[in-house]
Design a protein around this motif. Structure first.
Motif, PDB file in Angstrom:
ATOM      1  N   SER A  21       0.852  -1.189   0.000  1.00  0.00           N
ATOM      2  CA  SER A  21       0.000   0.000   0.000  1.00  0.00           C
ATOM      3  C   SER A  21       0.889   1.241   0.000  1.00  0.00           C
ATOM      4  N   TYR A  22       0.580   2.170  -0.896  1.00  0.00           N
ATOM      5  CA  TYR A  22       1.386   3.387  -1.038  1.00  0.00           C
ATOM      6  C   TYR A  22       0.518   4.581  -0.666  1.00  0.00           C
ATOM      7  N   GLN A  23       1.070   5.478   0.115  1.00  0.00           N
ATOM      8  CA  GLN A  23       0.323   6.642   0.569  1.00  0.00           C
ATOM      9  C   GLN A  23       1.335   7.650   1.107  1.00  0.00           C
ATOM     10  N   SER A  24       0.940   8.947   1.110  1.00  0.00           N
ATOM     11  CA  SER A  24       1.929   9.916   1.574  1.00  0.00           C
ATOM     12  C   SER A  24       2.113   9.869   3.077  1.00  0.00           C
ATOM     13  N   ASP A  25       1.124   9.430   3.836  1.00  0.00           N
ATOM     14  CA  ASP A  25       1.277   9.372   5.293  1.00  0.00           C
ATOM     15  C   ASP A  25       0.532   8.146   5.841  1.00  0.00           C
ATOM     16  N   PRO A  26       1.250   7.082   6.183  1.00  0.00           N
ATOM     17  CA  PRO A  26       0.581   5.847   6.632  1.00  0.00           C
ATOM     18  C   PRO A  26      -0.294   6.063   7.866  1.00  0.00           C
ATOM     19  N   THR A  27       0.111   6.942   8.781  1.00  0.00           N
ATOM     20  CA  THR A  27      -0.686   7.077  10.014  1.00  0.00           C
ATOM     21  C   THR A  27      -2.028   7.731   9.750  1.00  0.00           C
ATOM     22  N   GLN A  28      -2.073   8.619   8.776  1.00  0.00           N
ATOM     23  CA  GLN A  28      -3.333   9.296   8.444  1.00  0.00           C
ATOM     24  C   GLN A  28      -4.195   8.474   7.493  1.00  0.00           C
ATOM     25  N   GLN A  29      -3.548   7.678   6.650  1.00  0.00           N
ATOM     26  CA  GLN A  29      -4.269   7.022   5.559  1.00  0.00           C
ATOM     27  C   GLN A  29      -4.457   5.526   5.797  1.00  0.00           C
ATOM     28  N   PHE A  30      -3.358   4.820   6.014  1.00  0.00           N
ATOM     29  CA  PHE A  30      -3.453   3.351   6.136  1.00  0.00           C
ATOM     30  C   PHE A  30      -4.004   2.915   7.501  1.00  0.00           C
TER      31      PHE A  30
END
Ligand code: HEM
Length: 436
Positions: free
Chosen positions: A380-389
């Protein structure tokens, strides 16, 4: 001579002239010692020669499929996912210093750039195996230790292990964490195997291999271009994803969202969850139960409230008894965003290991036994794992019918730095003096 010995330490005298690449430097060194052999080798591997050869022969499609390596962003994230994907985590030696680290990254960058274009790195002893690029992408990710060595102030606050998800996790160290990630994707397993060997030779003196996760999707040519992949449960997997055809990829992956700015321009993050899928107990569920668990049809991936794959699910629809058509525990209901920033790019690969401890049947919650060792390398790719994942994973850990058949057995988070231009190297920004 090892790679590290061949790479010069004086890589910073580039104020007055373009920095020589490792290829030029090694060619020079070889030329001084064994001139004739070096000239011949370099001639054989030059891009011009490659083009001449391919003109003469009828070219197989994968011999011409190249994905650019150099650029503002690393490839292998928003580029189409090829059939094979290997994810490798390296643990760096404890005494690695910033100079050694930058040397390693430069070597890896140079070799990755060559390999992705179908050219053999200068120290390649099987150069013929590099000739089919097969859409090869090589992407590098950094764990906490790289920042601690190179530039602790640049470390993104989210770069740490995910919080535990006690309801579901059965994490194993052999599939978790790591200092340096190398993601290698291509449409030909030979290409991946060779690239992997070349890059791991580069890392040999700098660290040890922590884990290798080998994954696959449908073979090249077996599906229509752009068709969503299936996982080993038989589900169409990857329908709801950001795309480059609108602004969603920019927002979700590259940080162009007010709540999730990128840790560095053109950088992002990867979360890798290794998720065991129990095919034995999945076999016990009938088609209705399987579709109910996810909220989508197995035939074409359409939501249970629609006909076609990309129909928007109607989460409020009820049946004649007043029950939700897409159940409260259905995977897509639980995974869909509750806040606008809760979106991720899923680009996973299936895995299916040889079974060495087959016991006939693997029971609920077990991650061994049975006749399969299968699952998903959930990337999973995202700019901010804590906010998104994390918020999505928290919801799924609390309630998701798919948990009946799945168990996370590995977890890792890496920062993915920006791409680089020719003569630069991946991660170079970390070695520049920090801005005040
Ligand atoms: C082995 C484990 C998993 C399987 C088999 C699985 C399978 C699926 C399937 C079949 C879909 C529906 C089609 C699609 O949109 O792709 C889906 C959607 C989705 N999954 Fe998973 N998934 C798994 C784990 C996860 C995990 C760990 C997460 C994140 C923490 C996740 C997040 C999502 C999201 C965000 C969607 C789209 C939801 C929406 O409709 O908005 N999945 N998954």
């Amino acid at each position: 001579m090892s790679d590290s010995e061949q790479t010069p330490a004086h890589i910073s005298d580039k104020e007055t002239r373009p920095a020589p690449t490792r290829r030029h430097l090694v060619a020079g060194a070889l030329g001084a010692g064994i001139g004739a052999l070096a000239t011949e080798t370099i001639h054989r591997m030059s891009p011009e020669t490659h083009q001449e050869t391919t003109k003469e022969q009828k070219v197989a499609p994968l011999q011409e499929s190249r994905t650019s390596f150099y650029g503002a962003r690393q490839a292998g994230i928003d580029t189409p996912a090829p059939a094979i994907g290997h994810f490798i985590a390296i643990d760096l030696n404890d005494d690695t210093d910033a100079q050694q680290l930058s040397r390693l990254l430069r070597i890896l960058t140079d070799d990755a750039a060559q390999l992705t274009q179908g050219h053999a790195p200068i120290v390649d002893q099987e150069p013929e195996l590099a000739e089919t690029p097969a859409s090869l992408t090589i992407t590098f990710g950094f764990g906490e230790k790289i920042f601690e060595i190179a530039n602790p102030r640049q470390k993104p606050p989210w770069l740490k292990p995910l919080p535990p998800f006690a309801q579901i996790d059965q994490l194993q160290e052999r599939w978790s964490d790591g200092d340096l990630l190398i993601q290698i994707c291509a449409d030909d397993r030979m290409t991946v195997a060779h690239a992997q060997r070349m890059l791991l030779k580069d890392t040999r003196t700098f660290g040890t291999i922590r884990w290798v996760q080998e994954g696959f999707r449908h073979a090249y040519g077996s599906q229509k271009p752009g068709q969503t992949m299936r996982n080993l449960f038989g589900q169409v997997d990857g329908t709801v994803n950001p795309t480059t055809s609108d602004n969603s990829m920019e927002q979700v992956v590259w940080g162009k969202h007010p709540k999730t700015p990128a840790w560095e321009e053109n950088g992002t993050s990867i979360v890798i969850r290794r998720i065991h899928m129990n095919l034995d107990t999945w076999d016990e569920a009938d088609r209705i139960a399987r579709e109910d668990a996810v909220g989508r049809k197995l035939s074409n991936g359409a939501p249970l409230t629609g006909e076609k794959e990309y129909d928007i699910p109607d989460l409020s629809a009820t049946d004649h008894l007043g029950f939700n058509v897409i159940a409260p525990y259905a995977h897509i209901r639980r995974a869909s965003p509750q806040e606008p920033q809760e979106r991720i790019l899923r680009r996973g690969y299936n895995y299916d290991l040889p079974v060495t401890d087959a016991s006939g049947f693997s029971r609920h919650g077990e991650t061994t036994g049975g006749i399969s060792q299968s699952g998903l390398i959930f990337a999973s790719y995202q700019s901010d794992p804590t906010q998104q994942f994390v918020p999505i994973q928290k919801r799924l850990a609390q309630l998701d019918m798919l948990n009946t058949w799945t168990v996370p057995i590995g977890s890792a988070v890496f920062a993915i730095p920006a791409g680089c231009q020719e003569n630069g190297f991946i991660g170079e920004n970390l070695f520049k003096p920090s801005q005040p």
